[in-house]
Design an enzyme around this catalytic site. Structure first.
Site, short mmCIF file in Angstrom:
data_model
loop_
_atom_site.label_atom_id
_atom_site.label_comp_id
_atom_site.label_asym_id
_atom_site.label_seq_id
_atom_site.Cartn_x
_atom_site.Cartn_y
_atom_site.Cartn_z
CE LYS A 106 -42.60 -45.37 56.30
NZ LYS A 106 -43.61 -45.70 57.31
CB SER A 107 -48.27 -42.56 52.81
OG SER A 107 -47.90 -42.27 54.12
N GLY A 127 -47.15 -49.73 61.19
CA GLY A 127 -48.51 -49.41 61.61
C GLY A 127 -49.40 -49.17 60.42
NE ARG A 160 -47.30 -47.48 66.20
CZ ARG A 160 -47.12 -46.99 64.97
NH1 ARG A 160 -46.33 -47.62 64.13
NH2 ARG A 160 -47.75 -45.90 64.60
CD GLN A 189 -50.99 -45.59 60.54
OE1 GLN A 189 -51.34 -46.09 61.61
NE2 GLN A 189 -49.72 -45.38 60.23
CG ASP A 201 -44.73 -39.71 60.06
OD1 ASP A 201 -45.13 -40.07 61.19
OD2 ASP A 201 -45.21 -40.15 59.00
CE LYS A 204 -47.82 -40.71 64.52
NZ LYS A 204 -48.82 -41.08 63.50
NE ARG A 242 -41.63 -41.45 65.29
CZ ARG A 242 -42.10 -41.65 64.07
NH1 ARG A 242 -43.00 -40.82 63.55
NH2 ARG A 242 -41.68 -42.68 63.35
NE ARG A 249 -41.21 -41.13 59.56
CZ ARG A 249 -40.96 -41.35 58.26
NH1 ARG A 249 -39.89 -40.86 57.69
NH2 ARG A 249 -41.81 -42.05 57.52
C1 S3P Z 1 -49.63 -42.68 57.73
C2 S3P Z 1 -50.32 -41.95 58.66
C3 S3P Z 1 -49.71 -41.39 59.87
C4 S3P Z 1 -48.19 -41.38 59.80
C5 S3P Z 1 -47.64 -42.67 59.27
C6 S3P Z 1 -48.18 -42.93 57.87
C7 S3P Z 1 -50.33 -43.21 56.56
O1 S3P Z 1 -50.10 -42.19 60.99
O2 S3P Z 1 -47.63 -41.10 61.08
O3 S3P Z 1 -46.22 -42.64 59.22
O4 S3P Z 1 -49.67 -43.61 55.58
O5 S3P Z 1 -51.57 -43.21 56.57
P1 S3P Z 1 -51.50 -41.96 61.77
O6 S3P Z 1 -52.60 -42.37 60.88
O7 S3P Z 1 -51.38 -42.84 63.00
O8 S3P Z 1 -51.50 -40.50 62.10
#
Ligand code: S3P
Length: 450
Positions: free
Chosen positions: A28-29, A101, A129, A176, A327, A354, A358, A403
């Site tokens: 996903k990232s 997010g 959030r 992020q 995650d 999140k 969680r 999740r």
């Molecule tokens: C992600 C960073 C993480 C993670 C999210 C995906 C990303 O969040 O929990 O599912 O793709 O950069 P944070 O940046 O809030 O830690």
């Protein structure tokens, strides 16, 4: 996708052994980043293995709204015709990032140094959030943010007409936030510097380098220092997205706790900034092996083999490992119920912001299932009940969190009594084929009464 539809409850009951091969979808990232960087380069980026989960589809739609052409060629195969750094057009409507997010924060960064205005919203989870963690550094570039109280969506970002480069120490471990600053830095002249005390997933840095940005990374006493030279011409790429370790966690963990299981999960991305869960499980005594290690699309990859592991022991998870498995704490807390002794998870405050809180969501549901769980502001401790020891028999609230939903369904696969989740629809955000994939391994799921 905003959660417009009705919730769909689902029940998992104790399954026979799980066996077979689980081909989990793309990361996903990496999928979000491939679409966004494709949109910011000039020309045609080709992507294979893209996750076609709702979160990523929402990011694809957003890139269209900013002027890129995004086309679907076939399963997982996409083409993006980008507009180049600084080439984003002003969207004609509100950008709805659904549950994501990552989507909203990265896109805010990507548009914040262009002279355009965009308004962002999302579903009830995303609207709760915090966005201040992103808009604070974006203000340093010259962008302005107007949102609801507490820095919540809906929010309008007025991009900086004359952006200045920024030096920013990220105050919370967040890929992020780091990525939003780097993407904003792309259209600021000069050098943008991001410092992170704790290393978080580095897909943005890897991909920016792949697209031809001048970026270098140094480990210093202050932490990881990333320096990006602004206003590059990004070169379009061909990107093969590896399979998602955060999705692989579910068939892997379900196999570890379900008697007699032996499951292969091929081609999983094992970037060290993402693989903390698998190290933790091995330390707990899980029968989890890496087969056929190789490199694909610039990321380390291996086939994971997970077998039923009746002798797992609780451990203290090193807090510095948290960013590399952030995650995965929900599913780890399920596995911990089937180990002997206490699994202590410290330094996990970020879990509270999140898709849901969680720590609270897992504690509430697991306690309802008969587990022994204690929590604090930034920790959670689970006292295991051994293989097959979790009573189950509860209906757990998922709080629009994919999740949490998948974790409780995995708990139900190995608990003494069925476990029901109040809504399985959020699973489509990250793992749209979860239900058939797990059923193919031997899981027994049923849509439950609303
Ligand atoms: C992600 C960073 C993480 C993670 C999210 C995906 C990303 O969040 O929990 O599912 O793709 O950069 P944070 O940046 O809030 O830690």
């Amino acid at each position: 996708m905003s959660a417009h539809g009705d919730p769909i409850p689902m029940t998992a009951r104790r399954a026979g052994p799980l066996s077979g091969t689980a081909e989990v979808p793309g990361d996903k990232s990496i999928s979000h980043r491939a679409l966004i960087l494709g949109a910011l380069s000039v020309g045609e980026t080709r992507i294979t293995g893209l996750l076609e989960g709702q979160d990523v589809l929402d990011t694809g739609r957003a890139m269209r709204a900013f002027g890129a052409e995004v086309s679907h060629l076939g399963p997982g195969e996409w083409v993006v015709h980008g507009v180049g750094v600084g080439g984003f057009a002003e969207p004609g409507d509100v950008i709805d990032c659904g549950n994501s997010g990552t989507g909203v924060r990265l896109i805010m960064g990507a548009m914040a140094t262009s002279p355009i205005t965009a308004t962002f919203t999302g579903d009830a989870s995303l609207r709760g959030r915090p966005m201040g963690r992103v808009t604070d550094p974006l203000a340093l570039f010259g962008a302005a943010a107007y949102g609801r109280a507490g820095g919540r969506l809906p929010m309008t970002i007025v991009g900086a007409a004359d952006p200045v480069p920024v030096r920013y120490a990220v105050p919370v471990p967040s890929a992020q936030v780091k990525s939003a600053v780097l993407l904003a830095g792309l259209n600021a002249p000069g050098e943008t510097v991001v410092i992170e005390r704790e290393a978080t997933r580095d897909h943005t840095e890897r991909m920016l380098a792949g697209f031809g940005a001048a970026l270098w990374v140094e480990d210093t006493d202050e932490g990881r220092v990333i320096t990006l030279t602004g206003q590059p011409e990004l070169r379009p790429q061909t990107i093969a997205v590896p399979r998602d370790p955060s999705s692989a966690a579910f068939p892997v963990c379900a196999a570890l706790i379900t008697e007699g299981s032996d499951v292969l999960v091929p081609g999983i991305g094992l970037n060290p900034t993402r693989a903390g869960l698998f190290d933790t499980l091995r330390e707990m005594g899980a029968d989890l092996t890496y087969e056929n290690p190789r490199e694909e699309g610039g990321e380390p990859v291996a086939d994971l083999r997970a077998r039923f592991s009746p002798a797992m022991k609780g451990i203290e998870v090193p807090p510095e490992r948290a960013p590399s498995m952030i995650d995965e704490y929900p599913i780890l807390s399920v596995v911990a119920c089937f180990a002997e002794g206490v699994t202590m998870m410290r330094g996990v405050r970020e879990l509270r912001v999140k898709e849901s809180d969680r720590i609270a969501a897992m504690a509430e549901g697991l306690i309802a299932c008969g587990a022994r769980v204690e929590t604090g502001e930034d920790w959670m401790a689970v006292t295991g009940m051994g293989p097959g020891g979790l009573p189950g028999g509860a209906r757990c609230a998922t709080h629009l969190d994919h999740r949490i939903a998948m974790s409780f369904l995995c708990a139900g696969m190995a608990a003494q009594n069925p476990v029901t989740v109040d809504d399985c629809t959020p699973i489509a955000t990250s793992f749209p084929v979860f239900e058939p994939l797990m059923e193919g391994l031997g899981a027994v799921f049923a849509r439950a009464e609303a």
